[in-house]
Enzyme design. Sequence first.
Site, PDB file in Angstrom:
ATOM      1  N   TYR A 181     -11.355  19.475   4.393  1.00 32.21           N
ATOM      2  CA  TYR A 181     -12.159  19.464   5.838  1.00 32.21           C
ATOM      3  C   TYR A 181     -13.351  20.261   5.713  1.00 32.21           C
ATOM      4  O   TYR A 181     -13.613  20.789   4.805  1.00 32.21           O
ATOM      5  CB  TYR A 181     -11.145  20.387   6.847  1.00 32.21           C
ATOM      6  CG  TYR A 181     -11.462  20.581   7.978  1.00 32.21           C
ATOM      7  CD1 TYR A 181     -11.629  19.417   8.870  1.00 32.21           C
ATOM      8  CD2 TYR A 181     -11.948  21.732   8.583  1.00 32.21           C
ATOM      9  CE1 TYR A 181     -11.963  19.268  10.170  1.00 32.21           C
ATOM     10  CE2 TYR A 181     -12.721  21.633   9.719  1.00 32.21           C
ATOM     11  CZ  TYR A 181     -12.334  20.648  10.682  1.00 32.21           C
ATOM     12  OH  TYR A 181     -13.001  20.709  12.030  1.00 32.21           O
ATOM     13  N   ASN A 183     -15.071  22.578   6.803  1.00 37.03           N
ATOM     14  CA  ASN A 183     -15.474  23.923   6.437  1.00 37.03           C
ATOM     15  C   ASN A 183     -14.799  24.627   5.385  1.00 37.03           C
ATOM     16  O   ASN A 183     -14.944  25.733   5.074  1.00 37.03           O
ATOM     17  CB  ASN A 183     -15.332  24.670   7.670  1.00 37.03           C
ATOM     18  CG  ASN A 183     -13.630  24.909   8.147  1.00 37.03           C
ATOM     19  OD1 ASN A 183     -12.962  24.655   7.436  1.00 37.03           O
ATOM     20  ND2 ASN A 183     -13.477  25.582   9.202  1.00 37.03           N
ATOM     21  N   LYS A 184     -14.287  24.009   4.564  1.00 44.06           N
ATOM     22  CA  LYS A 184     -13.481  24.295   3.246  1.00 44.06           C
ATOM     23  C   LYS A 184     -14.337  24.442   2.303  1.00 44.06           C
ATOM     24  O   LYS A 184     -15.720  24.145   2.158  1.00 44.06           O
ATOM     25  CB  LYS A 184     -12.421  23.309   3.304  1.00 44.06           C
ATOM     26  CG  LYS A 184     -11.209  23.162   4.071  1.00 44.06           C
ATOM     27  CD  LYS A 184     -10.529  24.500   4.328  1.00 44.06           C
ATOM     28  CE  LYS A 184      -9.395  24.467   5.201  1.00 44.06           C
ATOM     29  NZ  LYS A 184      -9.686  24.015   6.507  1.00 44.06           N
ATOM     30  N   THR A 185     -13.763  24.943   1.088  1.00 44.55           N
ATOM     31  CA  THR A 185     -14.690  25.345  -0.083  1.00 44.55           C
ATOM     32  C   THR A 185     -15.274  24.133  -0.747  1.00 44.55           C
ATOM     33  O   THR A 185     -16.167  24.348  -1.234  1.00 44.55           O
ATOM     34  CB  THR A 185     -13.739  26.370  -0.968  1.00 44.55           C
ATOM     35  OG1 THR A 185     -12.765  25.635  -1.370  1.00 44.55           O
ATOM     36  CG2 THR A 185     -13.432  27.697  -0.525  1.00 44.55           C
TER      37      THR A 185
END
Length: 383
Positions: A181, A183-185
């Site tokens: 997604y 905003n993930k790493t």
Amino acid sequence: MMKIPYAKVLIGDNERKYINEVLDSGWLTTAVKTLEFEQKFAQYIGAKYACAVNSCTAALHLAVDALGIGQGDKVFIPSMTFTSTAEVIRYVGADPVFLDTEYGTNLITSEILEDAIKKNPDVRFLIIVHFGGQSVNLTEIIEICNKNNIKIIEDAAHAFPTKHKNKFIGQFGLITCFSFYANKTITTGEGGMLVTDDEEVYKRAKVMRLHGINRDIWDRFTSDKPSWEYDVIDAGFKYNLPDLAAAIGLGQLERAEEFRTERQKVAEFYYKSLSDIDCIDLPITHVPFEDHSWHLFPIVLNGKAPINRNKFIQLLSERGIGTSVHYKPLHQMTYYKRKYNLTPDQFPNAEKTWLGTVSLPIYPFMKLEELEYISETIHELLN
Ligand SMILES: Cc1ncc(COP(=O)(O)O)c(C=O)c1O
């Protein structure tokens, strides 16, 4: 006034290059780029199989399906998680059994799990959440689950690249689910990956991710069998990841460790600069910093704080600093609270966390002056 977002996506030249390759190829849906992304991701983790899907929620649903979880089954999950962890259990008519988590880490511990097993001996499944990017103590949890005939799915939405005892998350359990997604790493915009060493699980997930069709589109048009010929062997889902998204993922994967190191620097700054504030509890880290993906940096305003959490968030926002909350626990959410008669006193640690928790901005290449501004603002608001 400085403007600092809660999260920021970094897209480099390679993501653009791979997207152009996809556009030029004419194959925009699931094809060679997705296959390459799956292979490189599995290789990175050190796992046998990776099945790319369009979200971690889809991966979790496919995992629940592959284990044959259904009506009458019960699944342990932490209350301190995103609703995806629980909703996939409801998709198949099974019931979550909610657990409290350790204060400071928001992780399920051996003690919590052993106590829950004593009270609920009929539960046969567990979904672990590696909260914020820190692994649970997998060695201990796996041992307890093996002893009690409990199968594990890992919700690793926050945990790439995360290690436990020098090995990547994804090498330990039966099925591990990652999120890409925005905003993930690492990100593909929307996306996820189911990782497993079990061939049967992999085969089932691959078929169910595309309508229960026993050949995927790429196969149908590239193998020597007639292109129209396929069979439907179950009522599957439309969960495949398109090549356009996989192209972004390939570029991001190349920089995963660089991004992780950068996030670690932000965490190190926060630990150093906020440790003198009495009314903040900083996140507890049981693992070497290098083993943590640092997806989140959640602090908790404790009882000594002069203002409450919502006021703190509002004042930070007025000063240009974005934040988030992880999480309002599931025992506080109307659907789960009503359906399972959940009350706050059953989850003392999650409750204490939730009342004061705020996730601070954390992303690669945050500037020192941005971090200093955040620290100064927090000091000014809380001292
Ligand atoms: C713990 C956890 N599990 C699952 C998910 C679902 O991920 P996705 O948005 O890729 O479906 C999230 C998303 O934020 C999450 O935080």
